[in-house]
Design an enzyme around this catalytic site. Structure first.
Site, PDB file in Angstrom:
ATOM      1  N   ARG A 107       1.421   3.236  14.226  1.00  0.00           N
ATOM      2  CA  ARG A 107       1.630   2.069  13.359  1.00  0.00           C
ATOM      3  C   ARG A 107       0.437   1.904  12.421  1.00  0.00           C
ATOM      4  NH1 ARG A 107      -1.289  -2.283  11.794  1.00  0.00           N
ATOM      5  NH2 ARG A 107      -0.010  -4.041  11.247  1.00  0.00           N
ATOM      6  N   HIS A 142      -2.112   1.704   7.287  1.00  0.00           N
ATOM      7  CA  HIS A 142      -3.384   1.831   6.589  1.00  0.00           C
ATOM      8  C   HIS A 142      -3.537   3.161   5.849  1.00  0.00           C
ATOM      9  CE1 HIS A 142      -4.580  -1.921   8.322  1.00  0.00           C
ATOM     10  NE2 HIS A 142      -4.313  -1.469   9.535  1.00  0.00           N
TER      11      HIS A 142
END
Length: 114
Positions: free
Chosen positions: A75, A80
């Site tokens: 995730r 990011h």
């Protein structure tokens, strides 16, 4: 309103089932050429990871067969490092890991009270 752990486990289960459904008739080549499917599956995997971060330490420890750290790490990479997503890895996760996750999370979700 604060959500409880069962709601996050249900989110993980429903999202994983969505990945299975969205990829059931999809080939890897179709996935590579469909930004719609890529974005949908990436978002769903993000949801699984985000929900996993809200599962308590006791539940994680009691269900150590679930790769909690890998789920949340993926995730984080997707959120990011969105500019450098490895679509091969995403596809591999969708094809190899999601069905196992469903089987492991399903028993943790309380039955529907309706």
């Amino acid at each position: 309103m604060q959500r409880n752990e069962s709601a996050y486990l249900l989110d993980m289960l429903l999202a994983a089932q969505d990945v299975e459904e969205f990829t059931s008739d999809l080939t890897f080549q179709q996935f590579l050429h469909s930004r719609l499917h890529q974005h949908a599956i990436l978002k769903i995997i993000e949801i699984i990871g985000e929900a996993a971060t809200h599962v308590g330490k006791e539940t994680r420890k009691a269900n150590s067969q679930i790769p909690w750290q890998s789920i949340t790490s993926m995730r984080n990479r997707l959120v990011h490092g969105y500019f450098d997503v490895d679509l091969d890895r995403v596809w591999e996760t969708a094809q190899r890991d999601i069905s196992q996750l469903i089987e492991l999370v399903k028993p943790l979700v309380p039955p529907d009270e309706n």
